[in-house]
Design an enzyme around this catalytic site. Structure first.
Site, PDB file in Angstrom:
ATOM      1  CG  HIS A   1      -1.969  -0.922   1.350  1.00  0.00           C
ATOM      2  ND1 HIS A   1      -2.243  -1.645   2.500  1.00  0.00           N
ATOM      3  CD2 HIS A   1      -2.892  -1.306   0.450  1.00  0.00           C
ATOM      4  CE1 HIS A   1      -3.289  -2.425   2.294  1.00  0.00           C
ATOM      5  NE2 HIS A   1      -3.697  -2.250   1.055  1.00  0.00           N
TER       6      HIS A   1
ATOM      7  CB  SER B   1      -4.732  -6.050   4.653  1.00  0.00           C
ATOM      8  OG  SER B   1      -4.267  -4.830   4.165  1.00  0.00           O
TER       9      SER B   1
ATOM     10  NE  ARG C   1      -3.208  -7.228  -4.233  1.00  0.00           N
ATOM     11  CZ  ARG C   1      -3.937  -7.731  -3.252  1.00  0.00           C
ATOM     12  NH1 ARG C   1      -3.396  -7.976  -2.103  1.00  0.00           N
ATOM     13  NH2 ARG C   1      -5.213  -7.970  -3.420  1.00  0.00           N
TER      14      ARG C   1
ATOM     15  CE  LYS D   1     -14.107  -5.510   2.635  1.00  0.00           C
ATOM     16  NZ  LYS D   1     -12.992  -5.066   1.796  1.00  0.00           N
TER      17      LYS D   1
HETATM   18  O1  PNS Z   1      -9.038  -2.255   0.636  1.00  0.00           O
HETATM   19  P1  PNS Z   1     -10.418  -2.609   0.198  1.00  0.00           P
HETATM   20  O2  PNS Z   1     -11.147  -3.427   1.259  1.00  0.00           O
HETATM   21  O3  PNS Z   1     -10.474  -3.244  -1.153  1.00  0.00           O
HETATM   22  O4  PNS Z   1     -11.196  -1.201   0.106  1.00  0.00           O
HETATM   23  C1  PNS Z   1     -12.540  -1.186  -0.168  1.00  0.00           C
HETATM   24  C2  PNS Z   1     -13.040   0.244  -0.359  1.00  0.00           C
HETATM   25  C3  PNS Z   1     -12.947   1.060   0.915  1.00  0.00           C
HETATM   26  C4  PNS Z   1     -12.268   0.931  -1.454  1.00  0.00           C
HETATM   27  C5  PNS Z   1     -14.527   0.048  -0.789  1.00  0.00           C
HETATM   28  O5  PNS Z   1     -15.185  -0.698   0.181  1.00  0.00           O
HETATM   29  C6  PNS Z   1     -15.262   1.341  -1.020  1.00  0.00           C
HETATM   30  O6  PNS Z   1     -15.091   1.996  -2.018  1.00  0.00           O
HETATM   31  N1  PNS Z   1     -16.144   1.691  -0.076  1.00  0.00           N
HETATM   32  C7  PNS Z   1     -16.994   2.840  -0.187  1.00  0.00           C
HETATM   33  C8  PNS Z   1     -18.428   2.423  -0.488  1.00  0.00           C
HETATM   34  C9  PNS Z   1     -18.752   2.598  -1.966  1.00  0.00           C
HETATM   35  O7  PNS Z   1     -18.561   3.647  -2.549  1.00  0.00           O
HETATM   36  N2  PNS Z   1     -19.303   1.557  -2.596  1.00  0.00           N
HETATM   37  C10 PNS Z   1     -19.761   1.572  -3.981  1.00  0.00           C
HETATM   38  C11 PNS Z   1     -18.684   1.370  -5.017  1.00  0.00           C
HETATM   39  S1  PNS Z   1     -17.853  -0.147  -4.961  1.00  0.00           S
END
Ligand code: PNS
Length: 371
Positions: free
Chosen positions: A208, A319, A281, A232
């Site tokens: 990250h 993670s 990745r 989560k």
């Molecule tokens: O590291 P991660 O778990 O892949 O991150 C996930 C994250 C935070 C990027 C995702 O859950 C997110 O965008 N959350 C905000 C909610 C949202 O906008 N959802 C709709 C589009 S996917």
């Protein structure tokens, strides 16, 4: 009164209801001439819409959609009738209410940075503080580069340029037509490219950090957005995860860290960001990232998702792997930044397992707002 140009050119508008002061043909024509070729898509907001002539003219000339706000019931009927005559009903929303109330209730969510063009033609006898309230909402409601066309009485003491909310808007031409003054404001284009780098960061990995570092060299400012992602069941709450990220990005002056609640595109808009940047990745990431990027693009076409390919040495790192290794008593030294290693060991190790979301760890880390 007729529509002057575009697809509905020549359409005769309905009788003006008594008590409504329509923008005269000359003023309307001059205002549209001053705007020039400004009608290629985008949304228009017509406040104190009256007959709806300004918004309908903008639709006729090529604006995609229009929202009309008017409080007078008869004027609302006239707007609907005029939209029907112009064949533009399916591209319009007519809202009955006070301009200020409607703006204030919607500007921080649905109206924020939404309109390419705003017309505001308030009654000349409107109270100055009421008008100031409306003006304050115009800046945030405009898209960068968007314009507001404001009509005021020549003797009006309310000046749009004097309000805080409109400061982002540069004043353009101001012209007087009899007792009407028409001023065109433009919301300046952002001079900075702000990007948002979202994630759960549970915990932040060296992979990250590599992506954040590289993105910080591409964009003027990078906001690391820590998703609360309660479903989560993260080991640390979002604020504690954010503090760990602040600790490891302390040497990057153009990176700030925020906790994100709600939709990512909404957060990006609030931050003035037009780019979402994510690390990719391997091919296995692609499906999920592609889906999210497309959803976000559908939710807000103005926000672009860009990917930074992870460095080869980090392509296996996640993670979840760190949580598992630490939880099974393995050494995560090579996978997390050194300055937070002890905390990660403590929180994600066997001892920390089963503790559920925890705040507190990292509480001592000072926040450092770099924007
Ligand atoms: O590291 P991660 O778990 O892949 O991150 C996930 C994250 C935070 C990027 C995702 O859950 C997110 O965008 N959350 C905000 C909610 C949202 O906008 N959802 C709709 C589009 S996917």
């Amino acid at each position: 009164m007729r529509i002057i140009a575009g697809s509905a050119r020549g359409v005769r508008l309905a009788e003006v209801p008594t008590g409504v002061r329509p923008t005269g043909d000359r003023v309307r024509e001059s205002a549209f001439n001053a705007l020039g070729q400004f009608f290629d898509g985008g949304e228009v907001l017509d406040l104190y819409a009256g007959t709806g002539a300004l918004g309908i003219e903008a639709l006729s000339r090529g604006c995609e959609r229009a929202v009309f706000v008017e409080r007078d019931r008869r004027a609302i009927s006239t707007i609907r009738e005029n939209l029907r005559r112009a064949g533009l009903e399916d591209r319009a929303e007519v809202v009955r209410g006070e301009a200020r109330r409607v703006l204030e209730s919607r500007v921080s969510n649905v109206y924020n940075s939404r309109f390419r063009l705003i017309f505001a033609d308030p009654p000349y006898r409107i109270a100055p503080d009421e008008l100031e309230g409306v003006f304050e909402c115009l800046g945030p409601a405009l898209t960068p580069g968007g314009r507001a066309v404001i009509e005021t009485g020549a003797s009006s003491s309310a000046t749009p340029s004097g309000t805080a909310g409109i400061q982002k808007i540069q004043k353009g031409a101001s012209r007087r037509y009899g007792d009407t003054v028409v001023t065109i404001f433009e919301r300046s284009e952002p001079t900075m490219t702000v990007a948002v780098c979202p994630g759960s960061f549970d915990p932040i990995t060296v992979g990250h950090l590599d992506v954040i570092r590289r993105a910080s060299r591409v964009f003027d400012h990078l906001v690391v957005a820590v998703g609360s992602n309660r479903e989560k069941n993260p080991r640390l709450d979002a604020h504690a995860r954010a503090r760990l990220i602040e600790r490891v990005t302390g040497d990057l002056p153009n990176v700030s860290v925020e906790v994100m609640e709600g939709l990512l595109v909404e957060f990006a808009r609030q931050q003035g960001a037009r780019v979402i940047v994510k690390g990719l990745r391997a091919v296995s990431d692609f499906d999920a990232e592609f889906e999210q990027a497309q959803l976000n693009q559908t939710l807000d076409p103005e926000v672009e998702t860009m990917f930074i390919m992870s460095s080869a040495e980090h392509s296996f790192l996640s993670s979840s792997a760190i949580r598992e290794i630490a939880g099974l008593g393995g050494d995560v030294e090579k996978f997390v930044p050194g300055s937070i290693l002890d905390t990660v060991r403590e929180v994600y190790s066997k001892a920390g397992r089963g503790a559920g979301p925890r705040a507190g760890v990292g509480d001592q880390i000072e926040t450092n707002n770099k924007r």
